[in-house]
Scaffold this active site. Sequence first.
Site, PDB file in Angstrom:
ATOM      1  CB  ALA A   1      -0.917  -0.006   1.211  1.00 22.73           C
TER       2      ALA A   1
ATOM      3  N   GLY B   1      -0.106  -4.996   0.679  1.00 22.22           N
ATOM      4  CA  GLY B   1      -1.318  -4.942  -0.120  1.00 22.22           C
ATOM      5  C   GLY B   1      -1.215  -5.729  -1.407  1.00 22.22           C
TER       6      GLY B   1
ATOM      7  CD  GLU C   1      -3.261  -7.133   2.940  1.00 26.64           C
ATOM      8  OE1 GLU C   1      -3.727  -7.217   4.086  1.00 26.64           O
ATOM      9  OE2 GLU C   1      -2.828  -6.060   2.461  1.00 26.64           O
TER      10      GLU C   1
ATOM     11  CD  GLU D   1       0.893  -5.677   5.810  1.00 28.77           C
ATOM     12  OE1 GLU D   1       0.254  -5.658   4.757  1.00 28.77           O
ATOM     13  OE2 GLU D   1       1.585  -6.672   6.174  1.00 28.77           O
TER      14      GLU D   1
END
Length: 264
Positions: free
Chosen positions: A70, A115, A118, A138
């Site tokens: 992200a 991300g 994911e 993260e």
Amino acid sequence: MNTPNYENILLTVENDIATLTINRPKSMNALNTATLIEIGQAFDLIRENQDEVKIVVVTGAGEKAFVAGADISEMRDMNSLQAAELSKIAHNSFSKIENLPQLTIAAVNGYCLGGGCELASSCDVRVVSSKAKFGQPEVGLGIVPGFGGTQRLTRLVGRGKAKEIISMATMISAEEAHRIGLADEIAEPEELMNKVNEIAAAVMKNSPIAVGMAKYVIDRAADLPLDIAIDFETQMWAQTFATNDQKEGMSAFLEKRSATFNGD
């Protein structure tokens, strides 16, 4: 299918294959809010044009990254409410990928972190470059995965391995990802898309109704008690006998010819 000009992604359709490319190579294809929204919009469009798309491929622009994570520059100064909203946007878009009737393939061509991991995990199949690197870093940023990482990763590799990957916040190789079930196929970088197209071609020979229904049964029944899951499978199996594809497929088999499926 008329595809819009997006700012952060590219969407093309050729030979019944839709390819969605995260197109932010200068930021290693990092996922910001605008990109996540566009991903959701693109999958809405694909769902609305199912007759023109049999397979969806998700990949990243350039050779370095599928998606490196992200967008931290956007997230750094967010408060809890803003972070929750970003998470909801990501979950909404990734759920559209997961719930799409067509099979989705993540073509992972480099870093697949946070991300990105994911996003890849929300696809049905992950075909990865031998140089790909996976991870959920993260906790090293003081947060937890917020785009589905604690849930989809666990379902792919098991609780213990998911806890290890997330807690260590280190990258794993394509070979390790394949060993633990995070990656389904490995190809050399120059052969990655050939392998993706090979899988797509094999899938597209079959009934799109049956492929979509099989995906639905697997996803919806995997966590049910076995007896309930079997009942669910039986119901879906019986429904396929109401389709023209079933009649065509079995007739073609008995007549020793290739089936021509129309998806009805």
